[in-house]
Design a protein around this motif. Structure first.
Motif, PDB file in Angstrom:
ATOM      1  N   GLU A  83       0.987  -1.166   0.064  1.00  0.00           N
ATOM      2  CA  GLU A  83      -0.021   0.021  -0.098  1.00  0.00           C
ATOM      3  C   GLU A  83       0.877   1.200  -0.037  1.00  0.00           C
ATOM      4  O   GLU A  83       0.469   2.135  -0.375  1.00  0.00           O
ATOM      5  CB  GLU A  83      -0.928   0.055   1.172  1.00  0.00           C
ATOM      6  N   ASP A  84       2.129   1.165   0.511  1.00  0.00           N
ATOM      7  CA  ASP A  84       3.007   2.294   0.739  1.00  0.00           C
ATOM      8  C   ASP A  84       3.455   2.795  -0.873  1.00  0.00           C
ATOM      9  O   ASP A  84       3.812   4.005  -0.768  1.00  0.00           O
ATOM     10  CB  ASP A  84       4.248   2.052   1.455  1.00  0.00           C
ATOM     11  N   ILE A  86       1.895   3.697  -3.163  1.00  0.00           N
ATOM     12  CA  ILE A  86       1.146   4.658  -3.590  1.00  0.00           C
ATOM     13  C   ILE A  86       1.450   5.966  -3.135  1.00  0.00           C
ATOM     14  O   ILE A  86       1.406   6.997  -3.735  1.00  0.00           O
ATOM     15  CB  ILE A  86      -0.395   4.414  -3.701  1.00  0.00           C
ATOM     16  N   LYS A  87       1.764   6.066  -1.680  1.00  0.00           N
ATOM     17  CA  LYS A  87       2.353   7.321  -1.172  1.00  0.00           C
ATOM     18  C   LYS A  87       3.569   7.521  -1.476  1.00  0.00           C
ATOM     19  O   LYS A  87       3.712   8.978  -1.540  1.00  0.00           O
ATOM     20  CB  LYS A  87       2.380   6.964   0.450  1.00  0.00           C
ATOM     21  N   LEU A  88       4.342   6.679  -1.946  1.00  0.00           N
ATOM     22  CA  LEU A  88       5.571   7.097  -2.601  1.00  0.00           C
ATOM     23  C   LEU A  88       5.542   7.846  -4.037  1.00  0.00           C
ATOM     24  O   LEU A  88       5.852   8.925  -4.344  1.00  0.00           O
ATOM     25  CB  LEU A  88       6.740   6.055  -2.694  1.00  0.00           C
ATOM     26  N   TYR A  89       4.431   7.458  -4.873  1.00  0.00           N
ATOM     27  CA  TYR A  89       4.389   7.531  -6.251  1.00  0.00           C
ATOM     28  C   TYR A  89       3.769   9.203  -6.426  1.00  0.00           C
ATOM     29  O   TYR A  89       3.924   9.721  -7.152  1.00  0.00           O
ATOM     30  CB  TYR A  89       3.679   6.569  -6.998  1.00  0.00           C
ATOM     31  N   ALA A  90       2.747   9.384  -5.152  1.00  0.00           N
ATOM     32  CA  ALA A  90       1.914  10.541  -5.463  1.00  0.00           C
ATOM     33  C   ALA A  90       3.005  11.624  -5.365  1.00  0.00           C
ATOM     34  O   ALA A  90       2.798  12.636  -6.279  1.00  0.00           O
ATOM     35  CB  ALA A  90       1.187  10.717  -4.240  1.00  0.00           C
ATOM     36  N   PRO A  91       3.929  12.167  -4.324  1.00  0.00           N
ATOM     37  CA  PRO A  91       4.763  13.175  -4.479  1.00  0.00           C
ATOM     38  C   PRO A  91       5.760  13.077  -5.425  1.00  0.00           C
ATOM     39  O   PRO A  91       6.323  14.178  -6.150  1.00  0.00           O
ATOM     40  CB  PRO A  91       5.663  13.168  -2.989  1.00  0.00           C
ATOM     41  N   LEU A 161      13.070   9.605  -2.821  1.00  0.00           N
ATOM     42  CA  LEU A 161      11.714   8.747  -2.997  1.00  0.00           C
ATOM     43  C   LEU A 161      11.983   7.634  -3.809  1.00  0.00           C
ATOM     44  O   LEU A 161      11.782   6.544  -3.869  1.00  0.00           O
ATOM     45  CB  LEU A 161      10.715   9.616  -3.826  1.00  0.00           C
TER      46      LEU A 161
END
Length: 222
Positions: A83-84, A86-91, A161
């Motif tokens: 799940e993480d 997506i949190k990495l790809y967003a920024p 990132l």
């Protein structure tokens, strides 16, 4: 804890720098698996350094989020949660899109030619199903644009990132051929937008390139 013995040691680096760089590489490429216990005495022997640079490297690796240290107990490689990503790809997507926009003002013909050459190598690796080589060329393509954008802050944040995303690529990603070939087409469109100095289109295409694979995340990480 199996540790390779056939790695190449960089020259002219301090013991701390060499230790940090090698441990980063082993964690990122999965040689040291998520959740694996790190034993400083074994690492010290394998790397030919004292325990001091090992412990200094541990401190920096913990700051980077690559390991977890439990005082008085043990040190382990951080686990990976799907799940993480997506949190990495967003920024990363926002920063890369901004870099593409900035690069439109600064890009030179030699940069365009360099990007086309990298993308040709990427496409060739995809066609030969050389997964990890393709990943390296994909990163090189994006890093080239970051350097052209000439904003050290964007470059620094993206590098941080990307270090974590690379762990997912090595350990989880099973990127299908059609997906990678679509990425090559994305790259070509981005190059054309950069050559035309169309900042809006370059930014849009960069976002599309990075976000589109997330729609197929389950199949790529299965």
């Amino acid at each position: 804890m199996p540790i390779p013995t056939d790695y190449s040691s960089p020259v002219r680096l301090s013991a701390k720098e060499r230790t940090l760089g090698q441990l980063q590489k082993w964690i990122i490429d999965g040689t040291l698996q998520p959740g694996e216990k790190l034993i400083d005495s074994e690492l010290s022997e394998a790397l030919g350094v004292s325990r001091t640079p090992i412990r200094e490297a541990f401190q920096l690796l913990e700051v980077q989020g690559l390991i977890q240290t439990f005082p008085g107990k043990e040190t382990r490689v951080t686990t990976l949660e799907k799940e993480d990503i997506i949190k990495l790809y967003a920024p990363l997507t926002v920063l890369q899109a901004l870099a593409a926009e900035l690069a439109c003002e600064l890009i030179q013909q030699e940069n365009i030619e360099q990007l086309r050459s990298i993308n040709a190598s990427f496409s060739d690796s995809v066609n030969k199903e050389q997964l990890y080589e393709a990943m390296e060329y994909d990163e090189e393509f994006h890093e080239t644009i970051l350097h052209v954008a000439n904003n050290q802050h964007i470059l620094t944040f993206c590098s941080s990132l990307q270090m974590h995303i690379r762990r997912y690529k090595y350990i989880f990603f099973k990127r299908p051929n059609w997906e990678s070939q679509a990425a090559a087409d994305d790259h070509e469109a981005i190059i054309n937008a950069l050559a035309a100095r169309d900042a809006v289109e370059a930014s849009r295409l960069m976002k599309h390139n990075l976000i589109r694979p997330l729609a197929h995340l389950d199949s790529m990480l299965s």
